[in-house]
Design an enzyme around this catalytic site. Structure first.
Site, PDB file in Angstrom:
ATOM      1  NE  ARG A   1      -5.458  -2.302   7.703  1.00 36.76           N
ATOM      2  CZ  ARG A   1      -4.500  -2.312   8.632  1.00 36.76           C
ATOM      3  NH1 ARG A   1      -4.802  -2.604   9.883  1.00 36.76           N
ATOM      4  NH2 ARG A   1      -3.246  -2.057   8.315  1.00 36.76           N
TER       5      ARG A   1
ATOM      6  CB  SER B   1       3.900   4.638   7.859  1.00 30.03           C
ATOM      7  OG  SER B   1       2.822   5.455   8.184  1.00 30.03           O
ATOM      8  CG  HIS B   2       1.008   2.680  10.618  1.00 28.85           C
ATOM      9  ND1 HIS B   2       1.126   2.937   9.269  1.00 28.85           N
ATOM     10  CD2 HIS B   2       0.516   1.442  10.723  1.00 28.85           C
ATOM     11  CE1 HIS B   2       0.711   1.888   8.592  1.00 28.85           C
ATOM     12  NE2 HIS B   2       0.334   0.957   9.444  1.00 28.85           N
TER      13      HIS B   2
ATOM     14  CG  ASP C   1       1.931   8.309  10.858  1.00 32.21           C
ATOM     15  OD1 ASP C   1       2.133   9.527  10.661  1.00 32.21           O
ATOM     16  OD2 ASP C   1       1.910   7.478   9.935  1.00 32.21           O
TER      17      ASP C   1
ATOM     18  CE  LYS D   1      -1.562   8.209   5.600  1.00 32.95           C
ATOM     19  NZ  LYS D   1      -1.236   7.284   4.493  1.00 32.95           N
TER      20      LYS D   1
ATOM     21  CG  ASP E   1       5.019   8.515   7.561  1.00 33.94           C
ATOM     22  OD1 ASP E   1       4.187   8.184   8.427  1.00 33.94           O
ATOM     23  OD2 ASP E   1       4.779   8.425   6.338  1.00 33.94           O
TER      24      ASP E   1
ATOM     25  CG  ASP F   1       1.574   9.662   6.475  1.00 34.92           C
ATOM     26  OD1 ASP F   1       1.518   9.155   7.617  1.00 34.92           O
ATOM     27  OD2 ASP F   1       1.851   9.005   5.445  1.00 34.92           O
ATOM     28  NE  ARG F   2      -1.427   5.777   9.031  1.00 28.55           N
ATOM     29  CZ  ARG F   2      -1.868   4.540   9.121  1.00 28.55           C
ATOM     30  NH1 ARG F   2      -2.551   4.160  10.194  1.00 28.55           N
ATOM     31  NH2 ARG F   2      -1.618   3.675   8.169  1.00 28.55           N
TER      32      ARG F   2
ATOM     33  CB  THR G   1      -0.900   0.030   1.268  1.00 28.14           C
ATOM     34  OG1 THR G   1      -1.466  -1.258   1.473  1.00 28.14           O
ATOM     35  CG2 THR G   1      -2.017   1.052   1.129  1.00 28.14           C
TER      36      THR G   1
ATOM     37  CD  GLU H   1      -6.153   6.043   2.993  1.00 31.45           C
ATOM     38  OE1 GLU H   1      -6.388   4.980   2.418  1.00 31.45           O
ATOM     39  OE2 GLU H   1      -5.017   6.366   3.373  1.00 31.45           O
ATOM     40  CD  GLU H   2      -9.636   2.874   7.635  1.00 33.57           C
ATOM     41  OE1 GLU H   2      -9.465   2.731   8.865  1.00 33.57           O
ATOM     42  OE2 GLU H   2      -8.798   2.527   6.768  1.00 33.57           O
ATOM     43  CB  SER H   3      -5.969   4.302   8.224  1.00 35.77           C
ATOM     44  OG  SER H   3      -5.726   5.008   7.016  1.00 35.77           O
TER      45      SER H   3
ATOM     46  NE  ARG I   1       5.187   0.432   5.538  1.00 39.15           N
ATOM     47  CZ  ARG I   1       4.223   1.277   5.877  1.00 39.15           C
ATOM     48  NH1 ARG I   1       3.410   0.984   6.861  1.00 39.15           N
ATOM     49  NH2 ARG I   1       4.045   2.401   5.217  1.00 39.15           N
TER      50      ARG I   1
ATOM     51  CB  THR J   1      -6.987   1.172   1.084  1.00 39.61           C
ATOM     52  OG1 THR J   1      -8.263   0.956   1.673  1.00 39.61           O
ATOM     53  CG2 THR J   1      -5.973   1.467   2.170  1.00 39.61           C
TER      54      THR J   1
ATOM     55  CE  LYS K   1       5.770   6.877   3.407  1.00 43.73           C
ATOM     56  NZ  LYS K   1       4.439   7.203   3.998  1.00 43.73           N
TER      57      LYS K   1
HETATM   58  C1  VG1 Z   1      -2.775   1.262   5.898  1.00 44.86           C
HETATM   59  C2  VG1 Z   1      -4.064   2.048   5.997  1.00 44.86           C
HETATM   60  C3  VG1 Z   1      -4.253   2.872   4.745  1.00 44.86           C
HETATM   61  C4  VG1 Z   1      -3.024   3.781   4.525  1.00 44.86           C
HETATM   62  C5  VG1 Z   1      -1.753   2.950   4.525  1.00 44.86           C
HETATM   63  C6  VG1 Z   1      -0.500   3.812   4.467  1.00 44.86           C
HETATM   64  O1  VG1 Z   1      -2.827   0.397   4.790  1.00 44.86           O
HETATM   65  O2  VG1 Z   1      -5.169   1.195   6.212  1.00 44.86           O
HETATM   66  O3  VG1 Z   1      -5.432   3.628   4.855  1.00 44.86           O
HETATM   67  O4  VG1 Z   1      -3.124   4.461   3.314  1.00 44.86           O
HETATM   68  O5  VG1 Z   1      -1.685   2.163   5.715  1.00 44.86           O
HETATM   69  O6  VG1 Z   1      -0.419   4.655   5.582  1.00 44.86           O
HETATM   70  P1  VG1 Z   1      -3.210  -1.157   4.908  1.00 44.86           P
HETATM   71  O7  VG1 Z   1      -3.017  -1.704   3.541  1.00 44.86           O
HETATM   72  O8  VG1 Z   1      -2.306  -1.733   5.954  1.00 44.86           O
HETATM   73  O9  VG1 Z   1      -4.632  -1.185   5.370  1.00 44.86           O
HETATM   74  V1  VG1 Z   1       1.068   5.220   6.190  1.00 44.86           V
HETATM   75  O10 VG1 Z   1       0.694   6.310   7.326  1.00 44.86           O
HETATM   76  O11 VG1 Z   1       2.058   4.233   5.478  1.00 44.86           O
HETATM   77  O12 VG1 Z   1       1.840   6.127   5.073  1.00 44.86           O
HETATM   78 CO    CO Z   2       2.270   7.323   7.953  1.00 49.08          CO
END
Ligand code: VG1
Ligand code: CO
Length: 540
Positions: A493, A111-112, A275, A374, A277, A279-280, A17, A361-363, A21, A342, A124
């Site tokens: 999920r 990221s997270h 988070d 984001k 990086d 973006d959240r 996504t 996004e919901e995340s 990673r 997503t 990325k």
């Molecule tokens: C998760 C989230 C998605 C988000 C992605 C990257 O993906 O659900 O909404 O865009 O992380 O976020 P997944 O495929 O695990 O559901 V982050 O903050 O990497 O840049």
């Molecule tokens: Co992130």
């Protein structure tokens, strides 16, 4: 001196996504980063180009950035813009790519996901528009990586990234820039800093939790130095390679200390976190956590109160699993509401084409056309700007929103580290039963529509299939999909949603409001039979 190094290709360099990673020990295998980056440089064709480079400061950020810099020089990149100390948040990197007209950006982050020697690392790749590369490019990079068996790298000492400055090496300009300044400058074009400062001067209290990740320096400059928030209102604001052992995912589970202080004990008016990086975002008010889907809808509904959005919104977009609260706002504003798979790459195209102004996004990812990613701190600034104008509590803003549009109760259940084969079987089994599900009944839940989400990009015509199974029953909706960012086993999920029009029923605890939908969701996909789990690892 430029070296050409031979090595055996790795075959697992797939981009999910959000880029490559992997667990840290995996990514630290000999030549792993080098071969991946050579594949990127070959596909993106970086000779003569400008690149932006930075990361979230996690373990191995410092080593990987030196490798990538030396490879950029060896691959005849003409200009690398790198964040001081190797740091750049994802939205700041997006802004820099655009400002410097770079051909691509490289963001070192998982990221997270947790960091440290046993945590995760990620790379990325962003395109010239500042957003994530499209699937066609990530596929090409993966294809290239399968046969890439040689890379070019500069031999010599590491670059010093401690101070701003410029250095020419073998025809490449390596420019170390302040990671924060341009980003805060961009925020100044969108927000009225004096008005937000007035809010703080009026006695409004806030806590911001940077979770020991990249937003610390940004939050210190923006909230403390520029807007006057006391420094003591910032938590975990010094980036640490292992995030101080925290899991930098801003949800009620991992940001428990902040949530307890603001939502639980109501000690301050407003809490926010972001988070790894940057973006959240997580938004918390006295006595309540704002669901990210609601936050997106509130931001869209109130955007015209903010200087950068006075002229209104061209359109909005949400990812398919995000609640339909945004659609109700769009309908009332009379603007288009797009629904995408997503991942931010789909939004990036819509933003680039001017079709939308705000998306999310919901995340807990929310953003606008100011960048192509984001942006966690931007979302916090939107809330502060709205609060500064309306002078209501977060709870009152939400109650008012729900009175106007109705409430979409929403919850996401994550079943982490389940057996990958079992998770695939669960999804296959659901997909096989899709044609027969419509019209069936499970308690109060009558299936009106059941399908596997597919999307045709209105900008480039690309088609994405199998983006999540969606089961709709009028006011309620259940979605199942497998994560594309996990690194251990699979993460299932399950997203739950139910619309409640009546204001008298807007004050239920979310888990109570969704109890019946959750039971149906668990039963319909036989979650326990396939995964062995009766409860989710994380509920957000
Ligand atoms: C998760 C989230 C998605 C988000 C992605 C990257 O993906 O659900 O909404 O865009 O992380 O976020 P997944 O495929 O695990 O559901 V982050 O903050 O990497 O840049
Ligand atoms: Co992130």
């Amino acid at each position: 001196m430029i070296l050409s190094v031979d090595a055996r290709p790795y075959t697992d360099q797939t981009l999910g996504t959000s880029g490559l990673r992997k667990p840290v020990p995996h990514i630290m295998q000999p030549h792993y980063v080098e071969l991946f980056m050579q594949s990127v440089f070959d596909v993106v064709d970086v000779a003569g180009a400008t690149l932006v480079l930075g990361g979230d400061g996690r373990f191995f950020n410092d080593r990987a950035i030196q490798t990538i810099l030396k490879m950029a020089v060896a691959n005849r990149v003409s200009h690398v813009v790198v964040g001081r100390g190797g740091l750049l948040s994802t939205p700041a990197a997006s802004a820099l790519i655009r400002a410097r007209k770079a051909k691509a950006g490289i963001i070192l982050s998982a990221s997270h996901n947790p960091g440290g020697p046993d945590g995760d690392f990620g790379i990325k790749i962003n395109a010239a528009h500042g957003g994530p590369i499209p699937v066609s490019v990530s596929d090409a990079i993966h294809q290239r990586s399968r046969t890439c068996d040689r890379y070019q790298i500069l031999a010599g000492d590491d670059f010093s990234l401690a101070e701003e400055g410029r250095r020419h090496v073998e025809g490449c300009l390596v420019e170390v820039v302040d990671s924060v300044r341009d980003y805060v400058g961009l925020m100044e074009t969108l927000f009225d800093f004096d008005r937000i400062g007035d809010l703080f001067r009026s006695g409004f209290t806030m806590r911001f939790d940077a979770m020991n990740a990249v937003t610390g320096p940004y939050a210190t400059e923006l909230f403390h130095r520029r807007l006057g928030l006391p420094e003591a209102s910032l938590m975990n604001q010094v980036p640490k390679p292992d995030f101080g052992g925290l899991h930098p995912d801003p949800n009620p589970h991992h940001a428990a200390a902040l949530v307890d202080m603001v939502a639980g004990r109501s000690e301050v008016d407003f809490g926010a976190a972001s988070d790894g990086d940057g973006d959240r975002n997580l938004i918390v008010g006295r006595g309540l956590v704002v669901s990210p889907s609601d936050s997106l809808a509130v931001i869209a509904a109130n955007a015209r109160l903010v200087p950068g959005y006075r002229q209104g919104l061209a359109g909005v977009a949400r990812s398919m699993p995000t609640s339909r609260a945004l659609d109700r706002v769009a309908a009332s504003l009379g603007i288009p509401a797009h629904v995408t798979p997503t991942g931010w790459k789909y939004f990036a195209n819509l933003l680039e084409a001017g079709l939308i102004t705000i998306c999310g996004e919901e995340s807990a990812g929310t953003g606008s056309d100011h960048v192509r990613e984001k942006d966690g701190l931007w979302a916090v600034m939107m809330w502060l700007a709205i609060l500064a104008e309306r002078r209501l509590s977060v709870a009152d803003i939400l109650a008012d929103h729900w009175r106007t549009y109705g409430r979409d109760y929403y919850q996401r259940l994550d079943f982490e580290e389940v057996d990958a084969g079992a998770a695939e079987e669960l999804m296959d089994s659901l997909r096989r039963r899709l044609p027969t599900l419509a019209g069936t009944r499970a308690g109060a839940f009558e299936v009106v529509e059941a399908g596997d989400f597919a999307y045709t990009d209105p900008v480039d015509g690309s088609v994405a299939t199998k983006q999540g199974v969606q089961i709709i029953s009028g006011d309620a909706r259940i979605i199942y999909r497998l994560s594309g960012t996990g690194t251990r086993g699979a993460t299932l999920r399950v997203y739950l949603e139910r619309f409640e029009p009546s204001a008298e029923r807007h004050h239920l605890p979310t888990s109570e409001a969704l109890a019946a939908v959750r039971d149906t969701a668990m039963a319909m996909a036989e979650v326990t039979r396939f995964t062995g789990r009766t409860t989710a690892s994380v509920v957000s």
